[in-house]
Design a protein around this motif. Structure first.
Motif, short mmCIF file in Angstrom:
data_model
loop_
_atom_site.label_atom_id
_atom_site.label_comp_id
_atom_site.label_asym_id
_atom_site.label_seq_id
_atom_site.Cartn_x
_atom_site.Cartn_y
_atom_site.Cartn_z
N THR A 193 -26.38 -31.94 -0.21
CA THR A 193 -24.87 -31.08 -1.32
C THR A 193 -25.15 -31.65 -2.76
O THR A 193 -24.02 -32.37 -3.30
CB THR A 193 -24.25 -30.83 -0.70
OG1 THR A 193 -23.01 -32.29 -0.26
CG2 THR A 193 -23.89 -30.09 1.11
N TYR A 217 -22.82 -27.21 -1.43
CA TYR A 217 -21.80 -27.23 -0.26
C TYR A 217 -21.66 -25.92 0.02
O TYR A 217 -21.45 -25.43 0.90
CB TYR A 217 -21.08 -27.76 -0.48
CG TYR A 217 -19.41 -26.81 -1.52
CD1 TYR A 217 -19.15 -25.52 -1.61
CD2 TYR A 217 -20.09 -27.58 -2.60
CE1 TYR A 217 -18.08 -25.36 -2.29
CE2 TYR A 217 -18.91 -27.02 -3.74
CZ TYR A 217 -17.92 -26.03 -3.83
OH TYR A 217 -16.88 -25.37 -5.06
N ALA A 253 -15.42 -27.39 -0.68
CA ALA A 253 -16.06 -26.94 0.62
C ALA A 253 -15.48 -26.43 2.10
O ALA A 253 -16.30 -26.18 3.29
CB ALA A 253 -17.21 -27.70 1.35
#
Length: 270
Positions: A193, A217, A253
């Motif tokens: 990510t 993410y 996220a």
């Protein structure tokens, strides 16, 4: 158990503004028993393994040979220790002129100690996606990911816990479907990510990151949902992102995938 020794990507960083998540580059360690361990990647995080346990046998699985994943190897003390056994696993590809890449890594003028001065017993294993390796109760499955010049993913089955390590994976190709299939039902997805969605699109600095070999993410959450994975672990942190920015990304996220963890140097999956 999987211990995260390095969670940063691209280049190591230091300073108070990076202290929460750490600055070492990619490295994970899985103990097999008191004498043997498995290592994923050899970034600067592997330096911490020098003072960890009394292992005699190291099985180091490299995702690929980009610098941030191997730059810690020259300072890995077992290479210089007689009686230590080091097994290196790397992808078998036509671009390799020799499987002994240590001749390049340990080579003046780039490093003062030549390959010939290493004292441990070193063996190389060229591997391909589809192979698997068994170490006691732990099995390591290899698969091809999506990264410039290639990178392997590794799925670790340790008892009842299965973890997919998919760093340096860029979304947007047919490999997406394969990752979902390969990771189906895993307990943890450790995923690249490196960028926020805005940074990936070039809205942060004017430079789009498509084709650079990394992801976001948002895509990690999509993969986790589609593959019915229990936990998403954010990994390969951008060296430009300080603690505050990673905190913010972590919160965003969790809105998309509540069972999200932001990895840090020293984090453990048990």
């Amino acid at each position: 158990m999987i211990r995260f020794l390095g969670t940063r990507g691209t280049i190591s960083v230091s300073g108070a503004e990076f202290s929460k998540y750490g600055g070492n580059t990619a490295c994970l360690m899985i103990p097999v028993d008191e004498k043997k361990c498995i290592v994923l990647d050899g970034g600067t995080g592997i330096y911490n393994l020098n003072n960890m346990g009394s292992f005699e046998e190291y099985h180091i699985f490299l995702t690929h040979l980009h610098w941030d994943h191997i730059c810690g190897l020259p300072l890995f003390r077992p290479f210089y220790t007689p009686g230590k056994h080091i097994f290196l696993y790397l992808e078998d590809k036509s671009t390799l002129t020799s499987k002994d890449f240590l001749k390049v890594l340990f080579n003046p003028p780039f490093f003062p100690i030549p390959r010939t001065m290493l004292k441990s017993n070193i063996r190389f294993n060229l591997i391909r996606g589809g192979q698997h390796f068994v170490f006691g109760d732990i099995t390591v499955f290899a698969a091809e990911g999506n990264h410039p010049d290639g990178a392997l993913m590794y799925k670790i089955k340790d008892g009842n816990i299965t973890t997919l390590f998919a760093t340096d994976f860029e979304h947007g190709t047919e490999r997406d479907d394969f990752l979902i299939e390969f990771g189906c039902g895993c307990d943890y997805l450790v995923f690249d990510t490196t960028y926020t969605p805005e940074d990936y699109e070039g809205k942060r600095d004017g430079t789009a990151k498509k084709g650079w070999g990394h992801s976001t993410y948002i895509k990690g959450a999509e993969f986790a949902k589609k593959a019915d994975i229990k936990n998403l672990v954010l990994y390969h942190h951008n060296p430009d992102y300080k603690d505050a920015e990673l905190d913010a990304m972590f919160e965003e996220a969790k809105k998309v995938f509540p069972a999200t963890i932001c990895s840090y140097d020293g984090f453990e999956i048990k």
